[in-house]
Design an enzyme around this catalytic site. Structure first.
Site, PDB file in Angstrom:
ATOM      1  N   HIS A  38    -104.082 -25.205 -46.396  1.00  0.00           N
ATOM      2  CA  HIS A  38    -104.768 -24.297 -45.481  1.00  0.00           C
ATOM      3  C   HIS A  38    -106.218 -24.111 -45.914  1.00  0.00           C
ATOM      4  O   HIS A  38    -106.495 -23.896 -47.097  1.00  0.00           O
ATOM      5  CB  HIS A  38    -104.051 -22.935 -45.480  1.00  0.00           C
ATOM      6  N   SER A  39    -107.151 -24.198 -44.959  1.00  0.00           N
ATOM      7  CA  SER A  39    -108.556 -23.875 -45.186  1.00  0.00           C
ATOM      8  C   SER A  39    -109.129 -24.713 -46.340  1.00  0.00           C
ATOM      9  O   SER A  39    -109.084 -25.947 -46.287  1.00  0.00           O
ATOM     10  CB  SER A  39    -108.678 -22.370 -45.458  1.00  0.00           C
ATOM     11  N   TYR A  40    -109.651 -24.084 -47.401  1.00  0.00           N
ATOM     12  CA  TYR A  40    -110.113 -24.810 -48.594  1.00  0.00           C
ATOM     13  C   TYR A  40    -109.009 -25.709 -49.146  1.00  0.00           C
ATOM     14  O   TYR A  40    -109.286 -26.756 -49.745  1.00  0.00           O
ATOM     15  CB  TYR A  40    -110.573 -23.799 -49.655  1.00  0.00           C
ATOM     16  N   GLY A  82    -107.385 -27.783 -47.720  1.00  0.00           N
ATOM     17  CA  GLY A  82    -107.527 -29.140 -47.200  1.00  0.00           C
ATOM     18  C   GLY A  82    -108.279 -30.042 -48.165  1.00  0.00           C
ATOM     19  O   GLY A  82    -107.990 -31.241 -48.279  1.00  0.00           O
ATOM     20  N   HIS A  86    -107.435 -17.269 -38.299  1.00  0.00           N
ATOM     21  CA  HIS A  86    -107.482 -18.354 -39.285  1.00  0.00           C
ATOM     22  C   HIS A  86    -106.274 -18.354 -40.228  1.00  0.00           C
ATOM     23  O   HIS A  86    -105.751 -19.415 -40.577  1.00  0.00           O
ATOM     24  CB  HIS A  86    -108.776 -18.220 -40.096  1.00  0.00           C
TER      25      HIS A  86
END
Length: 239
Positions: free
Chosen positions: A76-78, A80, A219
């Site tokens: 998720h988010s960072y 990735g 998000h």
């Protein structure tokens, strides 16, 4: 039975997957949700040297020591950034990669390169502690930054969010096995609101292959829409 490894984003910890993890386990799957070095229950281990490579090694190490195979690796988010590097280091252990409203980096890129305006906006509100520049500082209003508006979820998050070393977001991804990495099937679960900001070619390709899900929520979709996220992951497991 599938094996999922769920990697969190900036300022979070494995705790953020509590709801999704329970749903996947209820469906009979094995689930790991590690916390990256220097965050959440591992915040006391934070040092000035923690960076993107540290977190890549956190996940690659889990895959090795738990001897996991055919893993569905989710970030998720960072996260990735982290899962791309971890899959590169342990490509033989990965079955599928899932980007959960996440950064989709290429070799040599940092999170600042991928999501510059958003992540750069957090830097002026950071602080330096014991030589470590920290951003995403915990605050009662912090859940709103992640799109979480439910009061109960926001209160739960506020007690668990931790500051994140800025170095992680500035470090550049160093891929070493690109041919094998990019041959792995990739899936994308994204927030509807972020579709317009994503690489149109990547989105079109994922949609054409049936590997794109969009969920109309904030998000932190694993907190705000855990059932929808779990349903998408279960579909991916069934491919």
């Amino acid at each position: 039975m599938a094996t999922f490894v769920l990697v969190h984003g900036g300022g979070h910890g494995g705790w953020c997957y509590r709801y999704v993890r329970a749903l996947l386990q209820r469906a009979g799957h094995e689930v790991f949700a590690p916390t990256l070095s220097g965050l959440a229950e591992r915040a006391h281990l934070r040092t000035a040297n923690i960076g993107l490579e540290t977190h890549i090694q956190d996940v690659a190490g889990l895959l090795h020591y738990e001897d996991l195979r055919e893993v569905i690796l989710v970030g998720h988010s960072y996260g990735g950034m982290v899962i791309t590097g971890a899959a590169d280091r342990a490509v033989e252990r990965i079955g599928r990669i899932v980007y959960l409203d996440a950064a989709n980096p290429l070799n040599g890129q940092s999170l600042v390169d991928v999501a510059g305006p958003i992540i750069e906006s957090t830097r002026p509100m950071g602080e330096t502690v014991d030589g470590t520049e920290l951003v995403l500082l915990p605050a009662p209003e912090a859940p709103l930054f992640y799109g979480v508006t439910d009061p109960a979820d926001a209160a739960w998050m506020s007690e668990r969010l931790t500051a994140h070393p800025w170095k992680c977001f500035e470090d550049h991804l160093d891929l070493r096995n690109e041919d094998e990495l990019w041959a792995l099937p990739q899936y994308h679960i994204v927030c509807t609101s972020t579709l317009a900001t994503r690489d149109p070619e990547l989105v079109a390709k994922a949609r054409a292959l049936g590997r794109l899900w969009d969920i109309d929520t904030g998000h932190d979709l694993m907190i705000t829409e855990p059932q929808a996220v779990a349903d998408a992951l279960l579909e991916i497991a069934a491919y």
